[in-house]
Design a protein around this motif. Structure first.
Motif, PDB file in Angstrom:
ATOM      1  N   CYS A  29       0.891  -1.009   0.089  1.00  0.00           N
ATOM      2  CA  CYS A  29      -0.036   0.111  -0.006  1.00  0.00           C
ATOM      3  C   CYS A  29       0.906   1.196  -0.075  1.00  0.00           C
ATOM      4  O   CYS A  29       0.411   2.530  -0.388  1.00  0.00           O
ATOM      5  N   SER A 693      -9.887   3.648   0.464  1.00  0.00           N
ATOM      6  CA  SER A 693     -10.109   2.392  -0.145  1.00  0.00           C
ATOM      7  C   SER A 693      -9.737   2.196  -1.381  1.00  0.00           C
ATOM      8  O   SER A 693      -9.640   1.053  -1.904  1.00  0.00           O
ATOM      9  N   ARG A 695      -7.040   2.563  -3.434  1.00  0.00           N
ATOM     10  CA  ARG A 695      -5.897   2.192  -3.724  1.00  0.00           C
ATOM     11  C   ARG A 695      -5.898   0.514  -3.529  1.00  0.00           C
ATOM     12  O   ARG A 695      -5.601  -0.180  -4.420  1.00  0.00           O
ATOM     13  N   GLY A 696      -6.502   0.104  -2.313  1.00  0.00           N
ATOM     14  CA  GLY A 696      -6.756  -1.441  -2.404  1.00  0.00           C
ATOM     15  C   GLY A 696      -7.696  -2.392  -3.470  1.00  0.00           C
ATOM     16  O   GLY A 696      -7.522  -3.173  -3.724  1.00  0.00           O
ATOM     17  N   GLN A 700      -6.471  -4.915  -6.168  1.00  0.00           N
ATOM     18  CA  GLN A 700      -7.344  -6.205  -6.113  1.00  0.00           C
ATOM     19  C   GLN A 700      -8.092  -6.479  -7.554  1.00  0.00           C
ATOM     20  O   GLN A 700      -8.735  -7.361  -7.754  1.00  0.00           O
TER      21      GLN A 700
END
Length: 732
Positions: A29, A693, A695-696, A700
């Motif tokens: 991250c 959120s 970036r995550g 994914q």
């Protein structure tokens, strides 16, 4: 890449001293490592002023002979040939010398003159053969070596030319033309430091020669010294104030120094002195496009097309026009027709190869060639690297054909992952095509389209049995010699855009792009509206994509939200006239210019991305969406509002949002675009959640899955190869 706004690429670590490939980067991250920003449209390079001097045979001093004289002895043929040369009757002299050189009595001078004539008439391959025949009989002759170098340079082989020029200099160390032309050849290969040294030596021989001064300026520019280049060009203009080449190159250097008005003036001075200077038209058009002056861009480039409508060099302004139309032309059918017309014109210039000797085994490992000038600190490398790094070497032998004039750390990093690296910098198109044939490439992939320094003329020759365009350009190439264009079902919905392409559309199942985030993005912060007391929109796309319609739509948003602000960012905002013009565009729509902040381009990816910590909601451009700009905004936790267009260039934003599972931010029309922006501006809770959120979510998603992307590309390549094998098997 063609679809990018504020373009970035990371700076990978220095290449290892040994041959061990560096490990692929992993992406937690938080990131570290610098990056740089570049504009999406790399400007065309300066013309190679003071280039190779045309090969001219020496004039004869013997008296002319009548046409009725038909000597059969060798001396008589020599006399007749020299007589024809003295009268400028090149074809007659060529015929006589060809007859003479087909005899056993031909000497080195006969071959020399025949080679010079072939060069004078433009048959450089024949000129090279003759020069080598002459050198076999008279080794080391400096005149023959010089003509051999000239022929090699004209034939698109600057490396061979440089070798011969160096041999001349061993015998004539102060020969001005050889020094100047060696510098030219080295520039073609991107060897700017050595080129500058050659031009300085040439100026030691003739201190005020304008061609050498111009060429020195080009070399200095290539070394990243535009101020020193400006000095050389200004010196040339003091010597030769009417030189169109000097004015043109001065404009190029001034543009690099962000002196836009002065650069435009220099280009116009070049055109006043040489109205058919196509490169000056192209660069002036590119400058106008960079400032978002679309109507002027269109007029400038179309004026260039009218100068030499049938000349091969007209491809340069024509391609510049094709690229520019993506930014402002809303009639996608018209854009497609222009691309097709260019493709038909290219077909008349270069007939495609129809027979290929590749082994038609459908399951063997494939040799895939990638052709690009952007294997360097450029956005194409930013998206290409995940594929190259994750290629399965048991399935794909990846060959990179790099036309990179200024290699950097990114170049060296990519070299580690290419199975074969070919430096094609300065090589002529036919030589590149022959290299590809010799390499036995099965699938050849264009990564450039109609952006600058492309090699589409190589693809027009069809040196590989399967040819593909992907990544670097948001439209068809117009070339029937390119078989396929890789896209996806969001950017090109089935049945909706096939008629706009000469290539067959191949839709990748999980998106046609793979984004590799920068290694050192700044830390995330809370939505800035919480501390600033007002909401801030951001529009960081390249100004070439900012149309009047986009400004009117953004103005509607600001009028709906009287406390909101807009931050725009672009390199041309260093120019006071450009800032004033954009302020006026918003003022005309009823928006106080004080609510619109115009930021200059910032060096370094960290500084650039840090500006997103001032932005609550990003606004995409239309009809030409951003790509890298959208990815960067999302990576910094900033939601993006985009407008879904009718063609690929206007649907990339929708595709990116779809890839991360947020298609609801893609508007169907301008009214919905405004409503979505206003709605998101008022939803503080959603913006705060997204800030933390996004970036995550990206990591994914398929958008950042390098391994998965490489596998789907390899499966696509295999399918396209099997198609060709079936067709090859069906041939009689």
């Amino acid at each position: 890449m063609g679809s990018c706004g504020a373009l970035t690429t990371k700076c990978p670590p220095e290449a290892n001293d040994d041959d061990t490939k560096p490990e692929p980067r992993r992406y937690p991250c938080r990131f570290s490592g610098p990056s740089r920003c570049t504009p999406p449209l790399q400007q065309p390079r300066p013309a190679q002023a003071g280039g190779p001097i045309l090969i001219r045979p020496a004039r004869a001093t013997v008296p002319p002979m009548s046409d009725s004289t038909q000597p059969h002895d060798s001396e008589g043929l020599r006399t007749l040939a020299r007589s024809h040369i003295g009268e400028g009757r090149w074809q007659d002299a060529l015929a006589v010398l060809t007859d003479l050189c087909n005899t056993d009595v031909a000497d080195a001078q006969d071959w020399f003159l025949l080679g010079a004539l072939h060069g004078r008439l433009g048959d450089f391959e024949a000129a090279i053969r003759c020069c080598r025949k002459s050198l076999a009989l008279r080794p080391g002759d400096p005149d023959t070596l010089y003509n051999l170098a000239q022929a090699c340079l004209h034939d698109g082989d600057p490396a061979a030319a440089a070798a011969s020029y160096r041999e001349v200099l061993h015998r004539r160390p102060d020969h001005f033309d050889t020094l100047n032309n060696l510098g030219y050849a080295l520039q073609c290969r991107g060897q700017y430091a050595e080129a500058a040294a050659c031009h300085e030596r040439a100026l030691g021989v003739q201190p005020q020669h304008p061609d050498a001064l111009i060429n020195l300026g080009i070399a200095r520019h290539g070394l990243g010294k535009p101020d020193a280049a400006v000095e050389a060009y200004q010196t040339a203009l003091r010597v030769a104030p009417g030189s169109a080449r000097a004015w043109y190159n001065l404009g190029f250097a001034l543009y690099a120094r962000e002196r836009y008005a002065d650069a435009a003036t220099a280009y116009r001075r070049a055109l006043e002195r040489q109205p058919d200077h196509l490169a000056a038209y192209v660069n002036l058009g590119a400058l106008l496009l960079d400032e978002g002056r679309h109507a002027e861009t269109d007029r400038c480039l179309r004026a260039a097309l009218a100068v030499k409508p049938e000349a091969p060099e007209t491809t340069q302004p024509w391609q510049a026009l094709l690229f520019a139309m993506n930014a402002y032309e809303t009639d996608s059918g018209r854009v497609a027709r222009e691309h097709r017309a260019w493709g038909q014109w290219m077909r008349r210039l270069h007939a495609p190869q129809t027979d290929h000797a590749n082994d038609p085994d459908p399951e063997r490992p494939l040799r895939v060639g990638y052709v690009s000038p952007d294997f360097c600190d450029h956005s194409v490398a930013f998206f290409f690297e995940p594929l190259l790094v994750h290629h399965d070497p048991t399935r794909i032998h990846a060959v990179c054909y790099a036309d990179v004039h200024r290699p950097d750390r990114v170049t060296r990093y990519l070299q580690h992952y290419a199975a074969t690296w070919r430096d094609i910098c300065g090589l002529g198109d036919e030589r590149v095509a022959e290299l590809i044939r010799r390499d036995g490439i099965d699938l050849l992939v264009d990564l450039t389209g109609h952006t600058s320094s492309n090699r589409l003329p190589v693809f027009a020759r069809k040196p590989a049995p399967v040819q593909i365009t992907w990544l670097g350009y948001p439209n068809t190439t117009g070339l029937e010699a390119i078989d396929y264009r890789l896209t996806d079902a969001v950017c090109d919905p089935p049945g909706a855009t096939e008629h706009l392409h000469t290539e067959e559309l191949i839709r990748l199942p999980h998106g046609f792009l793979c984004y590799q985030p920068p290694l050192n993005a700044p830390s995330l912060c809370d939505p800035p509206s919480q501390t600033r007391g007002h909401l801030t929109f951001g529009a960081f796309n390249h100004l070439s994509k900012v149309t009047p319609e986009a400004i009117r739509t953004w103005a509607r948003i600001l009028l709906r939200l009287p406390q909101a602000r807009l931050v725009m960012k672009g390199k041309p905002f260093c120019d006071p006239a450009t800032r004033e013009r954009y302020s006026g565009l918003f003022s005309t729509q009823g928006v106080d210019p004080g609510r619109v902040e115009l930021l200059h381009w910032m060096p370094g990816i960290e500084q650039h991305l840090a500006q997103y910590n001032r932005v609550d909601v990003a606004l995409d451009t239309f009809p030409y969406n951003g790509t890298t700009t959208t990815c960067e905004a999302l990576w910094m936790g900033v939601p993006v509002i985009t407008l879904r267009g009718a063609a690929h260039a206007g649907r990339v934003g929708t595709g990116l949002l779809h890839g991360i599972g947020l298609p609801e931010w893609a508007a169907g029309d301008q009214d919905q675009y405004v409503d979505l922006a206003v709605q998101l501006a008022g939803d503080v809770r959603t913006r705060k959640i997204l800030r933390a959120s996004l970036r995550g979510r990206m990591l994914q998603s398929p958008l950042c899955d390098g391994k998965g992307f490489a596998r789907q590309m390899e499966e696509t390549y295999r399918d396209l190869w099997r198609r060709w094998c079936r067709r090859d098997a069906a041939r009689p």
